[in-house]
Enzyme design. Structure first.
Site, PDB file in Angstrom:
ATOM      1  NE  ARG A 128       3.970   6.582   1.620  1.00  0.00           N
ATOM      2  CZ  ARG A 128       4.267   5.379   2.036  1.00  0.00           C
ATOM      3  NH1 ARG A 128       4.714   4.492   1.184  1.00  0.00           N
ATOM      4  NH2 ARG A 128       4.107   5.045   3.288  1.00  0.00           N
ATOM      5  CG  ASN A 143       8.369  -2.010   0.287  1.00  0.00           C
ATOM      6  OD1 ASN A 143       7.836  -2.134   1.393  1.00  0.00           O
ATOM      7  ND2 ASN A 143       8.977  -0.902  -0.089  1.00  0.00           N
ATOM      8  CG  HIS A 145      11.247  -2.178   4.508  1.00  0.00           C
ATOM      9  ND1 HIS A 145       9.883  -2.060   4.412  1.00  0.00           N
ATOM     10  CD2 HIS A 145      11.473  -3.347   5.153  1.00  0.00           C
ATOM     11  CE1 HIS A 145       9.312  -3.102   4.972  1.00  0.00           C
ATOM     12  NE2 HIS A 145      10.256  -3.912   5.434  1.00  0.00           N
ATOM     13  CG  LEU A 146      11.586   2.528  -1.053  1.00  0.00           C
ATOM     14  CD1 LEU A 146      10.189   3.105  -1.158  1.00  0.00           C
ATOM     15  CD2 LEU A 146      12.422   2.922  -2.253  1.00  0.00           C
ATOM     16  CB  SER A 147      12.655   4.372   4.975  1.00  0.00           C
ATOM     17  OG  SER A 147      11.647   3.503   5.458  1.00  0.00           O
ATOM     18  N   PRO A 186       0.794  -1.235   0.000  1.00  0.00           N
ATOM     19  CG  PRO A 186      -0.116  -1.101   2.120  1.00  0.00           C
ATOM     20  CD  PRO A 186       0.531  -2.067   1.178  1.00  0.00           C
ATOM     21  CG  ASN A 187      -0.267   4.326   1.271  1.00  0.00           C
ATOM     22  OD1 ASN A 187      -1.231   4.871   0.743  1.00  0.00           O
ATOM     23  ND2 ASN A 187      -0.343   3.765   2.470  1.00  0.00           N
ATOM     24  CB  ALA A 189       1.502   0.312   6.199  1.00  0.00           C
ATOM     25  CG  ASP A 202       0.059 -17.051   8.678  1.00  0.00           C
ATOM     26  OD1 ASP A 202       1.163 -17.159   9.249  1.00  0.00           O
ATOM     27  OD2 ASP A 202      -1.024 -17.008   9.291  1.00  0.00           O
ATOM     28  NE  ARG A 214      10.409   6.040   8.500  1.00  0.00           N
ATOM     29  CZ  ARG A 214       9.414   5.869   7.621  1.00  0.00           C
ATOM     30  NH1 ARG A 214       9.472   4.891   6.733  1.00  0.00           N
ATOM     31  NH2 ARG A 214       8.371   6.681   7.632  1.00  0.00           N
ATOM     32  NE  ARG A 273       7.165   4.487   9.851  1.00  0.00           N
ATOM     33  CZ  ARG A 273       6.064   4.574   9.100  1.00  0.00           C
ATOM     34  NH1 ARG A 273       5.735   3.606   8.285  1.00  0.00           N
ATOM     35  NH2 ARG A 273       5.299   5.643   9.153  1.00  0.00           N
ATOM     36  CE1 TYR A 295       9.045   5.176   2.988  1.00  0.00           C
ATOM     37  CE2 TYR A 295       7.362   6.897   3.026  1.00  0.00           C
ATOM     38  CZ  TYR A 295       7.927   5.757   3.577  1.00  0.00           C
ATOM     39  OH  TYR A 295       7.392   5.203   4.705  1.00  0.00           O
ATOM     40  CD  GLU A 316      10.020  -7.305   5.480  1.00  0.00           C
ATOM     41  OE1 GLU A 316       9.367  -8.336   5.740  1.00  0.00           O
ATOM     42  OE2 GLU A 316      10.253  -6.427   6.329  1.00  0.00           O
ATOM     43  CG  HIS A 374       5.342  -1.932  10.254  1.00  0.00           C
ATOM     44  ND1 HIS A 374       6.674  -2.299  10.337  1.00  0.00           N
ATOM     45  CD2 HIS A 374       5.285  -0.962   9.302  1.00  0.00           C
ATOM     46  CE1 HIS A 374       7.382  -1.563   9.479  1.00  0.00           C
ATOM     47  NE2 HIS A 374       6.564  -0.752   8.843  1.00  0.00           N
TER      48      HIS A 374
END
Ligand code: DQA
Length: 147
Positions: A17, A74, A100-102, A9-10, A77, A87, A107, A111, A22, A98, A80
């Site tokens: 954003r 990725n 993540h950009l950040s 999402p997002n 949200a 699963d 943070r 997170r 990001y 997995e 978390h």
């Protein structure tokens, strides 16, 4: 080898954003960079998927069984919160990395925990677009070792 690239999402809002976190690179630019990088390995084929809906991501992962050799994800949200995505990755038993950009460890506290990372073979975070490229490198190396 066929690799499914999932963005949660997002991430369709990348570029606009929170650019201070990001960056200004769009998701399409990340996907193009991944596609270009994939050509440096022999026989690597990528398919891209983005969704803002947890259930759609779960279904995409389920449907990857027998079609893809590995997953780059990725979960955004959902990282978390989502036991369901964790699963699903465990259910198909495909190697997943997995992304993540950040740097989620530097943070907010909420997170720092990832539900999904424990279902993955590894996690790469904090390098912006390069997190995706590094994850592809690591997944391809992992899959080559499995042959
Ligand atoms: C993110 C980090 C998550 O905490 C956040 O909810 C995102 C993006 C990242 O790529 O840095 O949407 O996954």
């Amino acid at each position: 080898m066929r690799i499914l690239v999932i963005n949660g999402p997002n991430l369709n809002m990348l570029g606009k954003r929170e650019p201070e976190i990001y960056g200004t690179t769009t998701l399409l630019e990340i996907e193009k960079a991944l596609f270009e990088y994939s050509k440096t390995f022999s026989g690597v084929e990528l398919k891209f998927f983005q969704s803002n809906l947890e259930g759609e991501i779960v279904e995409k992962i389920q449907n990857a069984l027998g079609v893809f050799d590995g997953i780059l994800i990725n979960p955004a949200a959902y990282t978390h919160t989502s036991v369901a995505i964790a699963d699903a990755i465990k259910a198909v038993n495909l190697p997943a990395v997995e992304i993540h950009l950040s740097n989620i460890q530097s943070r907010e506290d909420f997170r720092k925990n990832s539900f999904t990372a424990s279902a993955c073979i590894g996690q790469i975070a904090g390098f912006g677009k390069d997190s995706y490229l590094a994850a592809l490198f690591c997944l391809v190396k992992h899959l080559e070792k499995q042959k």
